[in-house]
Write a protein that holds these residues in place. Structure first.
Motif, PDB file in Angstrom:
ATOM      1  N   LEU A  37      96.700 -66.054  39.277  1.00  0.00           N
ATOM      2  CA  LEU A  37      95.872 -64.954  39.729  1.00  0.00           C
ATOM      3  C   LEU A  37      95.168 -65.247  41.050  1.00  0.00           C
ATOM      4  O   LEU A  37      94.963 -64.362  41.876  1.00  0.00           O
ATOM      5  N   GLY A  40      97.118 -65.115  46.628  1.00  0.00           N
ATOM      6  CA  GLY A  40      97.351 -63.844  47.295  1.00  0.00           C
ATOM      7  C   GLY A  40      98.789 -63.760  47.764  1.00  0.00           C
ATOM      8  O   GLY A  40      99.169 -62.893  48.540  1.00  0.00           O
ATOM      9  N   HIS A  41      99.577 -64.692  47.244  1.00  0.00           N
ATOM     10  CA  HIS A  41     100.984 -64.772  47.592  1.00  0.00           C
ATOM     11  C   HIS A  41     101.698 -63.481  47.206  1.00  0.00           C
ATOM     12  O   HIS A  41     101.331 -62.828  46.231  1.00  0.00           O
ATOM     13  N   GLU A  48     102.148 -58.720  39.540  1.00  0.00           N
ATOM     14  CA  GLU A  48     101.136 -57.780  39.052  1.00  0.00           C
ATOM     15  C   GLU A  48     101.694 -56.365  39.004  1.00  0.00           C
ATOM     16  O   GLU A  48     101.433 -55.611  38.077  1.00  0.00           O
ATOM     17  N   TYR A  52     102.945 -53.299  35.502  1.00  0.00           N
ATOM     18  CA  TYR A  52     102.881 -51.848  35.291  1.00  0.00           C
ATOM     19  C   TYR A  52     104.175 -51.341  34.685  1.00  0.00           C
ATOM     20  O   TYR A  52     104.180 -50.512  33.780  1.00  0.00           O
ATOM     21  N   ARG A 127      88.671 -57.861  35.035  1.00  0.00           N
ATOM     22  CA  ARG A 127      89.189 -58.063  36.377  1.00  0.00           C
ATOM     23  C   ARG A 127      90.041 -59.304  36.506  1.00  0.00           C
ATOM     24  O   ARG A 127      90.630 -59.539  37.547  1.00  0.00           O
ATOM     25  N   TYR A 129      92.517 -60.420  34.197  1.00  0.00           N
ATOM     26  CA  TYR A 129      93.674 -60.466  33.285  1.00  0.00           C
ATOM     27  C   TYR A 129      93.479 -61.518  32.195  1.00  0.00           C
ATOM     28  O   TYR A 129      94.295 -62.420  32.054  1.00  0.00           O
TER      29      TYR A 129
ATOM     30  N   GLU B 280      95.422 -45.121  41.910  1.00  0.00           N
ATOM     31  CA  GLU B 280      95.895 -46.379  41.390  1.00  0.00           C
ATOM     32  C   GLU B 280      97.384 -46.262  41.090  1.00  0.00           C
ATOM     33  O   GLU B 280      97.895 -45.153  40.889  1.00  0.00           O
ATOM     34  N   PRO B 371      99.726 -49.643  49.341  1.00  0.00           N
ATOM     35  CA  PRO B 371      98.678 -48.729  49.807  1.00  0.00           C
ATOM     36  C   PRO B 371      98.443 -48.844  51.320  1.00  0.00           C
ATOM     37  O   PRO B 371      97.998 -47.896  51.949  1.00  0.00           O
ATOM     38  N   ASP B 372      98.750 -50.021  51.885  1.00  0.00           N
ATOM     39  CA  ASP B 372      98.503 -50.148  53.324  1.00  0.00           C
ATOM     40  C   ASP B 372      99.711 -49.723  54.152  1.00  0.00           C
ATOM     41  O   ASP B 372      99.694 -49.809  55.373  1.00  0.00           O
TER      42      ASP B 372
ATOM     43  N   LEU C  55      92.643 -52.284  50.919  1.00  0.00           N
ATOM     44  CA  LEU C  55      94.000 -51.749  50.791  1.00  0.00           C
ATOM     45  C   LEU C  55      94.991 -52.861  50.522  1.00  0.00           C
ATOM     46  O   LEU C  55      96.096 -52.630  50.059  1.00  0.00           O
ATOM     47  N   ALA C  56      94.593 -54.090  50.854  1.00  0.00           N
ATOM     48  CA  ALA C  56      95.484 -55.225  50.642  1.00  0.00           C
ATOM     49  C   ALA C  56      94.640 -56.454  50.370  1.00  0.00           C
ATOM     50  O   ALA C  56      93.434 -56.454  50.615  1.00  0.00           O
ATOM     51  N   ARG C  57      95.290 -57.471  49.813  1.00  0.00           N
ATOM     52  CA  ARG C  57      94.578 -58.710  49.533  1.00  0.00           C
ATOM     53  C   ARG C  57      94.968 -59.742  50.583  1.00  0.00           C
ATOM     54  O   ARG C  57      96.099 -59.763  51.057  1.00  0.00           O
ATOM     55  N   PRO C  58      94.016 -60.623  50.965  1.00  0.00           N
ATOM     56  CA  PRO C  58      94.350 -61.638  51.964  1.00  0.00           C
ATOM     57  C   PRO C  58      95.292 -62.693  51.377  1.00  0.00           C
ATOM     58  O   PRO C  58      95.305 -62.914  50.174  1.00  0.00           O
ATOM     59  N   SER C  59      96.107 -63.307  52.238  1.00  0.00           N
ATOM     60  CA  SER C  59      96.979 -64.396  51.770  1.00  0.00           C
ATOM     61  C   SER C  59      96.148 -65.626  51.447  1.00  0.00           C
ATOM     62  O   SER C  59      96.458 -66.371  50.535  1.00  0.00           O
ATOM     63  N   GLU C  68      80.131 -59.674  46.165  1.00  0.00           N
ATOM     64  CA  GLU C  68      81.111 -59.996  45.139  1.00  0.00           C
ATOM     65  C   GLU C  68      82.459 -60.365  45.772  1.00  0.00           C
ATOM     66  O   GLU C  68      82.927 -59.664  46.667  1.00  0.00           O
ATOM     67  N   ALA C  72      90.776 -61.710  44.977  1.00  0.00           N
ATOM     68  CA  ALA C  72      91.879 -61.811  44.017  1.00  0.00           C
ATOM     69  C   ALA C  72      91.802 -60.716  42.969  1.00  0.00           C
ATOM     70  O   ALA C  72      92.253 -60.873  41.850  1.00  0.00           O
ATOM     71  N   LEU C  73      91.214 -59.597  43.347  1.00  0.00           N
ATOM     72  CA  LEU C  73      91.039 -58.523  42.385  1.00  0.00           C
ATOM     73  C   LEU C  73      92.375 -57.838  42.097  1.00  0.00           C
ATOM     74  O   LEU C  73      93.145 -57.571  43.013  1.00  0.00           O
ATOM     75  N   PRO C  74      92.663 -57.546  40.818  1.00  0.00           N
ATOM     76  CA  PRO C  74      93.897 -56.807  40.516  1.00  0.00           C
ATOM     77  C   PRO C  74      93.889 -55.440  41.208  1.00  0.00           C
ATOM     78  O   PRO C  74      92.827 -54.885  41.491  1.00  0.00           O
ATOM     79  N   GLU C  75      95.069 -54.932  41.423  1.00  0.00           N
ATOM     80  CA  GLU C  75      95.199 -53.688  42.187  1.00  0.00           C
ATOM     81  C   GLU C  75      94.409 -52.524  41.623  1.00  0.00           C
ATOM     82  O   GLU C  75      93.864 -51.714  42.368  1.00  0.00           O
ATOM     83  N   ARG C  76      94.338 -52.448  40.268  1.00  0.00           N
ATOM     84  CA  ARG C  76      93.671 -51.255  39.731  1.00  0.00           C
ATOM     85  C   ARG C  76      92.185 -51.251  40.080  1.00  0.00           C
ATOM     86  O   ARG C  76      91.595 -50.207  40.271  1.00  0.00           O
ATOM     87  N   PHE C  77      91.609 -52.461  40.211  1.00  0.00           N
ATOM     88  CA  PHE C  77      90.189 -52.511  40.568  1.00  0.00           C
ATOM     89  C   PHE C  77      89.998 -52.320  42.066  1.00  0.00           C
ATOM     90  O   PHE C  77      89.022 -51.710  42.488  1.00  0.00           O
TER      91      PHE C  77
END
Lengths: 333, 376, 226
Positions: A37, A40-41, A48, A52, A127, A129, B280, B371-372, C55-59, C68, C72-77
């Motif tokens: 988790l 960010g790879h 993830e 779905y 948040r 999983y 979502e 999304p981006d 809109l995206a997560r950093p590498s 906060e 590493a937040l899941p997409e739905r959040f």
């Protein structure tokens, strides 16, 4: 083998479910290996997203399983004219050794899919999983049940021989026969009735406790399972007798016929719903000790418990009404 | 968060989306409807025809006894009636006269019967609608046939049998017993077979067993067995037709998969916008599933409705021949319309479920547009 | 408000076409002010905007929103954060053609599942304040350029988010429309919104709207003024 469209549809449905879950299990193995988790790879993002797909696929499997379960019973009912001695679904299922195992596996698959989706719903609340590994381990465990169901059902249909003289509910569920079904039918009325109500009340109380206080999840989950078995036994042993108003007609399927106002649906739907929600609530409640779920999970568990209790109460009330309203008296007042 | 309202908004948006591009899903809807129509037609037709046969057999005797000679059906001496004597549970025993006649003029087989009651007066004949059609006969006409002796035998057509029971009676001709014996050259002391009526259905097997003991050279045929045979013959034909149609279903599924996979640039952009503003993956997934569900529902209703019209109002012209068997005397009869839960569920499992499964992965792919992506 | 620490973003990692859009960015966005990201195309300003806007997560690296860690937040959040915390105005505005102005404005509100009358009242107020209420039922394809940008702003504001994200909003506008748009952003700033804007349009900087400007080049921040 009888070449019949309903049979084709059932075989197709089971094959689809088994294949979908097999693919799901393979994905689960992949996920358990690579899940990270913190990363960010792109692979993690992809995993993830694939969860779905997995969740939607299981939801679809559950829907298919529900329709297939109905069709399986309808079809058994309809095919009874093809077998000497069979007058309803029981006779058709009894033509060979695979009939009832297929039904049991179908029901087991149904509840397993319900439980998995409940686990998934809970996992999605937090948040981090928290249940993802348990969830996908369970998916790997579920797949063989559906595979077994597909195989056993195929064996059942392939071995349907119209020349076999089968026994129908009259003899299978008769109090003089041998086997589990006959033993159920031979249960003496008063203790069986008392046993049924004891289990029903215990489950209701455990459910109310979980709903009101948020405690005793495991017990309620366990009781929900026991209650399902007890309710099915009760239907065979005496509820059906009260409905048919016949002291020796023990049959759990004829209840679904138009002759008895489709009362079986009103009886089975709440029973299945209560069991599904009950198992879900029981399974989930212990996970409230996980930190990220501590706040969000209890309301969900209580909602499941509340729905389970409501459905169970509906089932209990209907069963009691059927017993009281019947012209048949098994127990001297 | 109100889940119900959320679903309603998604559904609203889906309906608006479908309305915005009515042409895009039209081909899919047409093919889908066609597939449901074909499957439903086969199923409705065979169901109705089975019901018809069962209804007709309702009036048939519970047990028919045939004498066998060297393993073949032989004539039944009248003396067997006495040999049979009284059997418990048997309400009545009757000798029957019936046979087949090949009419070279129209190259068709007729079923000739001489019922003891309600048959035809001597010199008269009552014929099925099929015979009336191919021979161009009406009540009052003279129907002439060559008998066993090569001589013509002429009968006056007293009536044409009503068309409601045509499945079994299209090729039927009813004549008087004496005429029957004269036409086929049968002695006075033989019958074709015996018909037994048994009042209590539970005793049928018991009676059949006794029969086999008393008349060892005879075989009893039970009505329930005939019914079962009918049932499995029609099931088998229905199954074969469906197996043939499986090809069409597969073609449809490939088409649907292709359609679902080929997301247009415009649609991809739209999903990208929705994802960017906060929808979502699950929301888009649900929206796409609603879309599939709406298309399925429409196609299912249209297909099933059209099949109903095709089978019950148009007489199933597309494949009636396959289902009934090929015969010069093709029966024409009206089927009783019916809707049946078993059939609807079967049809659902054979059409909507495969469609949904096939489109699942493409739908998911569409829902997981980055999304981006809209900002790249 | 929003803090980025040592943030990198790599596309197509591990493949021959691997490409680093951001290489170690540290930036703090203050609440209630207008921050502009400036740089030539390919400098990484849009990528940076996607990280700020969830809109995206950093590498790698950390992104913090109101304290906060959301890296590493899941997409739905992340989606829920976008819904509640951010309003987006895109290049060319990206309205959905075929839908009415009102339907476009309501789109970000659908996943929240609020009662319709409540949503409708909110949209009506917004449209009135932006003077587009008379165009509510018109398909967006038939709106003028000025109306389109107002609808886009109304859409960004429907969930009343604290932060407005604008990506090259003036890139395809003439000067008059650009100035009008910047004036609208100024109004939002006055209303207490945090605004983050990516642009290389000199006009944006000439108006003096941005309180702070971060210059980007080749995926790095090369200067922050003031």
């Amino acid at each position: 083998m009888i070449f019949h469209p309903a049979i084709l549809a059932l075989l197709a449905a089971s094959a689809i479910n088994a294949m979908v879950l097999l693919a799901g299990a393979l994905f689960a193995v992949h996920l358990l290996r690579h899940w990270d988790l913190a990363s960010g790879h792109e692979r993690q993002v992809r995993l993830e997203r694939q969860t779905y797909l997995a969740a939607t696929a299981v939801a679809l499997v559950l829907a298919i399983q529900f329709v297939a379960l109905l069709l399986f019973v309808y079809n058994a009912e309809r095919m009874s004219v093809l077998f000497t001695g069979a007058m309803c679904a029981t006779g058709t299922l009894n033509v060979n050794a695979y009939g009832f195992p297929t039904l049991i596996l179908k029901i087991a698959g149904f509840f397993l899919a319900v439980v998995w989706l409940a686990l998934n719903q809970a996992d999605n609340l937090a948040r981090d999983y928290p249940l993802i590994r348990r969830k996908y381990a369970l998916l790997i465990a579920i797949a063989p049940v559906f595979l077994a169901e597909a195989v056993v059902q195929a064996l059942y249909f392939l071995n349907l021989n119209p020349n076999v003289i089968t026994s129908c509910c009259g003899s299978l569920f008769s109090d003089t026969g041998a086997g589990v079904a006959a033993e159920l039918a031979a249960l003496p009325a008063r203790p069986a009735l008392i046993g049924f109500y004891v289990v029903l009340l215990a489950t209701l109380l455990a459910g109310l406790r979980l709903w009101r206080r948020g405690r005793g999840g495991r017990l309620f989950g366990l009781l929900s399972g026991v209650q399902f078995a007890a309710a099915v036994a009760a239907i065979v042993a005496f509820i059906s007798l009260y409905v048919y108003e016949h002291p020796h007609h023990h049959c759990p399927f004829c209840l679904l016929k138009a002759d008895f106002d489709y009362i079986g649906y009103a009886l089975y739907l709440p029973l299945f719903a209560a069991t599904g929600y009950g198992l879900a609530a029981g399974l989930l409640q212990p996970y409230a000790r996980i930190r990220s779920l501590a706040v969000v999970l209890p309301p969900l568990v209580r909602r499941h418990a509340g729905l389970a209790v409501a459905n169970l109460a509906a089932f209990g009330l209907l069963a009691s009404w059927l017993i009281l309203d019947s012209h048949l008296k098994l127990i001297a007042p | 968060m109100n889940g119900f309202a959320r679903q309603r908004y998604l559904l609203d948006f889906t309906v608006a989306s479908l309305m915005r591009r009515p042409g895009r899903n039209l081909s899919l809807l047409l093919v889908y409807t066609l597939v449901v129509f074909l499957l439903a037609s086969v199923m409705l037709y065979s169901q109705a025809i089975k019901g018809k046969a069962a209804a007709l057999l309702q009036g048939a005797p519970e047990i028919v006894v045939q004498r066998m000679e060297a393993g073949r059906h032989a004539l039944m001496p009248a003396a067997y009636l006495e040999r049979l004597g009284r059997l418990r549970g048997v309400a009545e025993v009757q000798g029957r006269l019936w046979g087949y006649y090949y009419d070279p003029a129209v190259a068709a087989n007729y079923t000739v019967m001489a019922p003891a009651r309600d048959g035809a007066a001597p010199g008269q004949v009552r014929i099925g609608a099929g015979i009336a059609r191919v021979r161009g006969l009406a009540a009052g006409d003279v129907f002439s046939l060559r008998g066993y002796d090569g001589q013509p035998h002429a009968y006056t057509v007293a009536a044409v049998l009503p068309a409601t029971s045509e499945l079994v009676s299209a090729d039927l001709m009813l004549i008087a017993p004496a005429d029957f014996r004269a036409f086929f050259g049968l002695a006075d002391d033989v019958y074709t077979d015996l018909a037994l009526s048994v009042t209590n259905p539970a005793e049928v097997r018991q009676v059949a067993r006794k029969l086999a003991e008393r008349l060892p050279d005879c075989r009893p045929i039970l009505r329930e067995e005939v019914l079962r045979t009918y049932e499995s013959v029609f099931d088998w034909r229905e199954g074969m037709l469906l197996a043939v149609l499986a090809g069409a279903v597969f073609a449809f599924l490939i088409f649907a998969w292709d359609k679902a996979t080929g997301l247009s640039a415009e649609e991809r952009r739209e999903i990208g916008i929705l994802r960017a503003i906060g929808w979502e993956t699950g929301d888009v997934l649900r929206m796409k599933l609603w879309e599939g569900g709406l298309i399925s529902f429409t196609a299912f209703c249209l297909g099933y409705g059209l099949a109903h019209l095709h089978v019950f109002h148009a007489g199933a012209p597309l494949f009636a021949g396959v289902m009934r068997g090929w015969s010069v005397l093709q029966p024409h009869f009206a089927l009783t319309p019916q809707v049946d839960a078993l059939q609807l569920t079967t049809l659902f499992l054979l059409s909507v479920v495969p469609y949904t499964v096939v489109t699942l992965v493409p739908v998911w792919r569409a829902a997981t547009v980055d999304p981006d992506s809209i900002m790249r | 408000m929003i803090e980025l620490a040592a943030v990198t973003k790599t596309f197509n990692a591990g493949r021959p076409n691997e490409y680093q859009a951001l290489r170690g960015v540290d930036l703090a966005i203050e609440a209630g002010r207008v921050t502009a990201l400036r740089g030539p195309s390919g400098s990484g300003k849009t990528t940076l905007l996607t990280l700020i806007g969830c809109l995206a997560r950093p590498s790698s690296g950390r992104v913090r929103l109101a304290g906060e860690d959301i890296s590493a937040l899941p997409e739905r959040f992340l989606a829920e954060l976008r819904l509640r915390r951010f309003g987006f105005v895109f290049q060319r505005f990206n309205l959905i053609p075929g839908l009415s102005a009102l339907d476009n404005i309501l789109l970000p509100a659908y996943p929240l599942g609020l009662p319709y009358h409540e949503l409708r009242a909110r949209a009506d107020t917004l449209m009135a304040s932006l003077e587009i209420d008379h165009r509510a039922a018109t398909r967006v394809d038939w709106l003028s350029g000025g109306e389109v940008q107002r609808v886009a702003i109304a859409r960004a504001l429907i969930n009343d988010p604290p932060v407005i994200i604008a990506d090259e909003p003036t890139a395809h506008l003439d000067s008059r429309l650009s100035l009008e748009f910047l004036a609208l952003l100024g109004r939002l700033k006055e209303a207490g919104k945090t605004v983050v804007i990516a642009s290389h349009d000199p006009l944006v900087f000439e108006t003096g709207l941005p309180d702070r400007v971060a210059d980007l080049r080749d995926g790095r921040i090369v200067g922050v003024t003031p």
